[in-house]
Design an enzyme around this catalytic site. Structure first.
Site, PDB file in Angstrom:
ATOM      1  N   ARG A  27     -61.721  18.481  24.457  1.00  0.00           N
ATOM      2  CA  ARG A  27     -61.827  18.961  23.084  1.00  0.00           C
ATOM      3  C   ARG A  27     -60.518  19.577  22.604  1.00  0.00           C
ATOM      4  NH1 ARG A  27     -67.696  20.138  22.116  1.00  0.00           N
ATOM      5  NH2 ARG A  27     -67.081  21.719  20.643  1.00  0.00           N
ATOM      6  N   LYS A 491     -53.218   7.389  14.127  1.00  0.00           N
ATOM      7  CA  LYS A 491     -53.239   7.258  15.593  1.00  0.00           C
ATOM      8  C   LYS A 491     -51.842   7.533  16.158  1.00  0.00           C
ATOM      9  CE  LYS A 491     -56.548   7.571  16.386  1.00  0.00           C
ATOM     10  NZ  LYS A 491     -57.528   7.709  15.382  1.00  0.00           N
ATOM     11  N   GLU A 494     -50.886  11.269  15.851  1.00  0.00           N
ATOM     12  CA  GLU A 494     -51.668  12.164  16.700  1.00  0.00           C
ATOM     13  C   GLU A 494     -51.189  12.182  18.136  1.00  0.00           C
ATOM     14  OE1 GLU A 494     -55.705  10.523  15.926  1.00  0.00           O
ATOM     15  OE2 GLU A 494     -56.224  12.627  15.711  1.00  0.00           O
TER      16      GLU A 494
HETATM   17  O1  M6R Z   1     -66.059  14.372  14.657  1.00  0.00           O
HETATM   18  P1  M6R Z   1     -65.513  13.931  13.324  1.00  0.00           P
HETATM   19  O2  M6R Z   1     -65.530  12.468  13.145  1.00  0.00           O
HETATM   20  O3  M6R Z   1     -66.192  14.642  12.179  1.00  0.00           O
HETATM   21  O4  M6R Z   1     -64.009  14.398  13.351  1.00  0.00           O
HETATM   22  C1  M6R Z   1     -63.178  14.199  12.242  1.00  0.00           C
HETATM   23  C2  M6R Z   1     -61.729  14.348  12.625  1.00  0.00           C
HETATM   24  O5  M6R Z   1     -61.471  15.626  13.124  1.00  0.00           O
HETATM   25  C3  M6R Z   1     -61.309  13.300  13.667  1.00  0.00           C
HETATM   26  O6  M6R Z   1     -61.542  12.007  13.213  1.00  0.00           O
HETATM   27  C4  M6R Z   1     -59.827  13.453  13.997  1.00  0.00           C
HETATM   28  O7  M6R Z   1     -59.047  13.102  12.906  1.00  0.00           O
HETATM   29  C5  M6R Z   1     -59.492  12.624  15.228  1.00  0.00           C
HETATM   30  N1  M6R Z   1     -58.555  13.326  16.039  1.00  0.00           N
HETATM   31  C6  M6R Z   1     -58.954  11.287  14.883  1.00  0.00           C
HETATM   32  O8  M6R Z   1     -58.398  10.600  15.947  1.00  0.00           O
END
Ligand code: M6R
Length: 615
Positions: A27, A491, A494
């Site tokens: 996480r 992507k 990140e």
């Molecule tokens: O769990 P969720 O889909 O609600 O999360 C949303 C974003 O925090 C999540 O997509 C984030 O951008 C990821 N790290 C993308 O790779």
């Protein structure tokens, strides 16, 4: 964000806590700590950085940690106060007898701190969490009862929190509560657990209770009592977790991200299973509770989501509008929640979330529900807060996604959104039925086509090697693949920390073109179908004329591409409506291999958390 584990029982508390924390590591976090009741005394151990640092510290102290009865552990993603050892959880009161771990943000902590200072509390940190520890200890001083003290303190807290608390004088007890942050109770044999997410405990038990906001759990090795904030017992249903512990294994892949990219063919098969029985039969979505009448009366659809899920929502806008003629608005949850909620019973609100726990999206759907909209949730976690609060649900069945960078959940969400769009179109009769049949057939072929992409990784690896040293990147596309460009750029940002931006190709010449030269590679997504293919090609030529190094991602057999592009990443031909599913896969791999070449921490990129449970 932060991860919490609590344990009360006869096993080695340290082993249970560190093992549980390691299952939450994905996480994202920057420090970790545990508190244990050992030989009747509370002992706290904390370390900055990776969980391994805490594990090493605990090893050096193992001989002193004996006769344990209960413990709490935490991995922290810093909000208030730097990610240092002192700011790491657990936090304690003046005498050190009361300890707690916390996930969330207590908004009124400054006022409470001033008040508690006046009562003699001495603060060692700037964190909101330490304030809560002192507040509960202060109440304990008056009430001499841990559950009562936690409830009394909770009445004073504003904001979001999941708390796990213990006191030296109650060696066989842990107390948990939550408000707008996740916390589950898990029941074993002669032992019980608290955790912010199921991977922390699934190795030990699948029997869980989901706490609701303002509910309190008092755990001993042999009992679980759930009450409301006034101490009145609440009857709760025990549920069985839908996961297997094996989901948390890398299965021979170097990273979870690579494993999860490779799982996509099976994930798509899973999402389709049972919902797409045959191309001539209607789509089956049993968990969608809207009646046919309600569907026919829909005047508008709003989709709210964050990050990668927001990009899936942007693709959905194209398909929903094309298939159903219903206007669709897409908005980031974090913006939606601070505007007037202009929605009603004829507006369907769709929340998309991998985790089902994203704080902003939870707030947004609650706002929409409060004004009468039907809320449909598309999530990978049927055990999440969003799933439980939804009026309708489409579970995407992608299995637990461990890598912080979302990959398989994106494509699973897309498939769920295609199914829903076709489902509505079939009820409304709003789209050519033979085209729907053709798309259903093509959807069933998607897993095989992704397998083909995955079997040609070498060309992507070669491209990644050639571009890994660049500091900036531009992704361009138009139409339904504009969100794919955004997702590809996200992507790369990140996991490699390269400054990558996605643009609608037609916007290049309205500003971004000024940045183009040989230091700014441009990746163009060219999926044949509508007229936009030719348009993107001519935008790419404009970029090449500014000396940008050019990469194409395409299924086209177009000899002209070789004149424009230095690298051509080929994917199998697919209907343009479905092309974001196929096009996203090489972009995930490109980001992965660039990050790999750069030696980045692919699965746990800096500063990011898998589940963003604070605003
Ligand atoms: O769990 P969720 O889909 O609600 O999360 C949303 C974003 O925090 C999540 O997509 C984030 O951008 C990821 N790290 C993308 O790779």
């Amino acid at each position: 964000m932060c991860g919490i584990v609590g344990y009360v029982g006869p096993k080695s508390v340290i082993d249970i806590l560190t093992n549980g924390l390691s299952k939450l590591e994905y996480r994202g976090y920057d420090s970790a700590g545990v508190a244990v009741n050992s030989n009747g005394k509370i002992k706290i151990y904390k370390a900055e950085g990776k969980l391994q640092n805490l594990k090493d510290l605990l090893e050096t102290h193992r001989s002193e940690i004996t006769n344990t009865t209960a413990g709490i552990g935490h991995i922290r993603w810093a909000t208030h106060g730097a990610p240092t050892t002192i700011n790491a959880h657990p936090h304690s009161c003046n005498c050190g007898k009361l300890v707690l771990v916390h996930n969330g943000i207590v908004e009124n902590y400054k006022e409470l701190r001033e008040e508690l200072k006046g009562c003699g509390c001495i603060f060692k940190t700037e964190t909101d969490t330490e304030v809560v520890a002192h507040l509960i200890a202060h109440e304990y001083g008056k009430l001499n009862d841990l559950p009562k003290a936690v409830r009394a303190a909770a009445k004073r807290l504003k904001g979001a929190y999941a708390l796990c608390v213990m006191h030296q004088d109650d060696p066989n007890m842990i107390v948990g509560t939550r408000k707008n942050a996740p916390l589950i109770v898990a029941m074993g044999q002669g032992e019980n657990y608290l955790a912010s997410d199921s991977p922390a405990i699934i190795e030990y038990t699948k029997r869980v209770i989901y706490l609701d906001d303002d509910q309190f759990a008092v755990l001993t090795p042999t009992s679980v009592l759930i009450t409301d904030i006034d101490g009145k017992q609440v009857a709760k249903k025990e549920e069985i977790l839908p996961w297997e512990p094996v989901a948390m294994s890398k299965m021979g892949y170097k990273h979870f991200m690579l494993k999860e990219i490779h799982e996509q063919p099976d994930v798509i098969r899973n999402v389709l299973s049972g919902k797409l029985p045959d191309i001539t039969k209607p789509i089956v979505l049993d968990e969608v509770k809207l009646t046919k009448e309600q569907i026919k009366n829909l005047k508008r659809i709003e989709i709210i989501a964050c990050g990668t899920s927001l990009h899936a929502a942007l693709v959905a806008k194209y398909i929903l509008e094309a298939f159903t003629n219903i206007p669709v608005d897409v908005e980031p949850s974090s913006e939606y929640i601070y505007r007037k909620t202009v929605t009603d019973a004829n507006t369907l609100v769709i929340g998309i979330s991998q985790s089902g726990e994203t704080s902003d999206t939870i707030t947004a759907i609650r706002q929409a529900k409060a004004v009468g909209s039907h809320v449909l949730i598309i999530t990978n976690r049927p055990d999440s807060i969003m799933a439980r609060e939804a009026d309708s649900l489409i579970p995407v069945n992608a299995g637990i996604e461990v890598s912080v960078a979302a990959t398989k959940s994106f494509n699973a969400q897309l498939i769920a959104l295609y199914l829903f769009s076709m489902y509505v179109a079939e009820i409304k009769g709003s789209f050519d039925s033979s085209k729907i049949e053709q798309l259903k057939h093509e959807m069933m072929m998607l897993p095989q086509k992704i397998e083909t992409v995955l079997s040609h990784e070498e060309s992507i690896i070669k491209c990644a090697r050639a571009f890994a040293s660049y500091k900036n990147f531009i992704y361009i596309a138009r139409g339904i693949n504009y969100p794919t460009a955004l997702e590809g750029a996200l992507k790369l940002k990140e996991i490699s920390y390269i400054n990558a931006t996605g643009y609608p190709a037609g916007e290049l010449k309205h500003g971004p073109i000024a940045m183009l030269d040989e230091t700014m590679p441009v990746l163009a997504i060219l999926m044949p179908g509508s007229i936009v293919y030719e348009k993107i090609l001519s935008n790419a030529e404009e970029a090449k004329a500014r000396n940008a190094r050019m990469i194409a991602l395409t299924s086209a057999e177009d000899p002209h591409l070789e004149d424009v592009f230095e690298y051509i990443l080929k994917v199998p031909a697919v209907d343009e409506y479905l092309s974001p599913v196929i096009a996203s896969v090489p972009l995930q791999l490109l980001a992965y291999y660039i990050a790999e070449f750069l030696g980045k921490d692919v699965d746990q990129p800096r500063n990011l958390a898998k589940s963003v449970t604070v605003e």
